[in-house]
Design a protein around this motif. Structure first.
Motif, short mmCIF file in Angstrom:
data_model
loop_
_atom_site.label_atom_id
_atom_site.label_comp_id
_atom_site.label_asym_id
_atom_site.label_seq_id
_atom_site.Cartn_x
_atom_site.Cartn_y
_atom_site.Cartn_z
N SER A 7 0.82 -1.21 0.00
CA SER A 7 0.00 0.00 0.00
C SER A 7 0.86 1.26 0.00
N ALA A 38 1.75 2.24 -3.47
CA ALA A 38 0.62 2.86 -4.17
C ALA A 38 0.44 4.31 -3.73
N GLU A 61 -6.94 2.17 -6.61
CA GLU A 61 -5.72 1.36 -6.66
C GLU A 61 -5.71 0.18 -5.70
#
Length: 475
Positions: free
Chosen positions: A35, A38, A101
């Motif tokens: 994460s 992203a 995402e």
């Protein structure tokens, strides 16, 4: 190595109730990837990173990889870069990033594991070194009970650039889990733990049922020594591969060819409905077969028991319209957003089925567009509509809009819920490519609107939405 069915059985056999907890890591465990990557890539795209911050973080990454330095240095610099930011703004950005995402990175089989624990009444706890701005949207989507994470210091709603304590990495995550269990009076010997990384060996060693989920090399080596169960999940079906691309192109071609046949026969018979029925009977089955998508439908009889009706379906994927049409088959039209009128994949079908297009930004126009749909219902043609109005990134429901409910009430026809469980697994909302797989669908019993009154519309919407939530396992 173990398999998913064995682990699901182990969960079902464990003591039920909240005294049994399941602790899940986030990155690499629940989601396929990281994460933080992203988040950082999104900041780079929006030019939200200073040159100095980029240098500091890049240096920390190199140092961590080359010298095996702890993650604290990287986390510290990443949080330092957020100094002066409002927490409210960061959370808004987090939800946007999740929709665009992070959501498609969630392992579908990880959802099954989480759901199995929830079904058993187990307490669900996410334990991660990520910050709330990475973890909270995932926690909420998967309906975890608690979140243990790396926490920035926030004063008057603004980040100071410092951390509360240290990052929850390695032994500190294990300590956070142990502290949580002590506070809550949990016996960790009866609890489950899931992680993919060797740094989480101390955390996994705290629980009685450690599972190496998608294990990296370091964790694999430890698994061999300890004989812990290890489980590798299938990657989410996202993006484009050659086979799926060819299948999807062929499926679209089959839909367009069937639509052209429907148009031709409709002109010959001078009956638009005949053309539409031929298209809706042939096209969806051809497309799904070519794409390798199978339907597992429960309650098919409810699709026929009370026509005409307003069929409401939850919206996850471009494949939804094909799935719904395959189930309903004939004498149907739809209400759709105005943008689809110009979509080459949909425009011809919209013409054949005489779809009512609405402008979501203009309520008055939307109400006007509903009038032809009411006429269709009175003529015996059913209407399919997605009450959320837009595709959601996961199976969690969005807010239901009132249009379809007013439509059913004014036409005096029942509402039939069509619950699509996992269409996003075969075709995510932004993808143009479908992947093979099985989609589970539940067609609910017709809901009468005969006694409905406008003043209670919100209550009726809540009741229908609750049915969807229950059927999806979210209530």
């Amino acid at each position: 190595m173990t398999d998913l069915s064995h682990q699901l059985s182990a969960i079902a056999d464990a003591p039920a109730g909240p005294d049994t907890a399941a602790f899940f890591d986030l990155d690499g465990t629940l989601i396929n990837g990281f994460s933080a990557k992203a988040v950082f890539l999104e900041r780079l795209k929006t030019l939200d990173v200073t040159v100095n911050e980029l240098w500091e973080i890049s240096s920390a990454v190199v140092e961590m990889r080359m010298r095996n330095s702890p993650v604290d240095n990287l986390m510290g610099k990443a949080v330092k870069g957020l100094e002066g930011r409002r927490e409210e703004d960061l959370m808004d950005q987090a939800y946007t990033l999740f929709r665009n995402e992070i959501a498609p990175m969630i392992y579908p089989q990880a959802r099954e594991l989480v759901e199995a624990h929830r079904h058993a009444g187990h307490r669900l706890v996410m334990a991660t070194s990520a910050t709330p701005y990475q973890a909270v949207p995932v926690k909420e989507d998967l309906m975890f009970d608690e979140l243990l994470c790396t926490t920035p210091v926030v004063v008057d709603g603004v980040l100071t650039g410092e951390l509360v304590g240290s990052s929850l990495w390695g032994p500190r995550k294990a300590q956070a889990v142990a502290d949580y269990a002590e506070r809550e009076g949990l016996d960790l010997a009866r609890c489950f733990g899931y992680s993919n990384g060797g740094e989480d060996v101390p955390f996994l060693a705290e629980v009685g049922h450690p599972i190496a989920l998608n294990p990296d090399e370091e964790l694999r080596r430890h698994v061999k020594k300890t004989n812990w169960p290890a489980l590798s999940l299938e990657n989410p079906k996202r993006g484009t591969d050659l086979v799926s691309a060819v299948r999807s192109t062929a499926a679209l071609g089959a839909v367009l060819a069937s639509a052209s046949l429907g148009v031709g026969l409709g002109l010959l018979t001078r009956s638009r409905r005949t053309g539409a029925n031929i298209t809706s009977t042939v096209a969806p089955d051809l497309a799904l077969t070519i794409a390798g998508i199978k339907l597992d439908v429960t309650g098919t009889e409810n699709a026929w028991s009370a026509r005409p009706a307003v069929f409401m379906f939850n919206h996850q994927s471009t494949a939804d319209s094909i799935i719904v049409t395959s189930i309903l088959r004939r004498d149907i039209t739809a209400v759709a957003k105005r943008e689809l009128e110009r979509d080459p994949r949909f425009a011809l079908l919209g013409l054949i089925f005489d779809v009512a297009y609405i402008d979501r930004g203009d309520p008055a126009q939307a109400r006007e567009a509903m009038r032809p749909a009411i006429d269709k219902l009175h003529s015996g043609v059913s209407v399919a509509i997605a009450p959320e109005g837009t595709r959601m990134p996961t199976s969690r429901l969005g807010r239901f809009k009132k249009g379809g409910f007013h439509l059913a009430m004014q036409a005096g026809v029942p509402i039939v819920p069509i619950v699509i469980h996992n269409a996003g697994d075969v075709m995510w909302k932004k993808d143009f490519t479908a992947h093979s797989g099985t989609v589970k669908v539940t067609v609910g019993e017709p809901i009468s609107t005969e006694d409905w009154v406008p003043d209670k519309i919100d209550s009726y919407i809540d009741d229908v939405r609750s049915y969807f939530d229950r059927t999806l396992g979210y209530a």
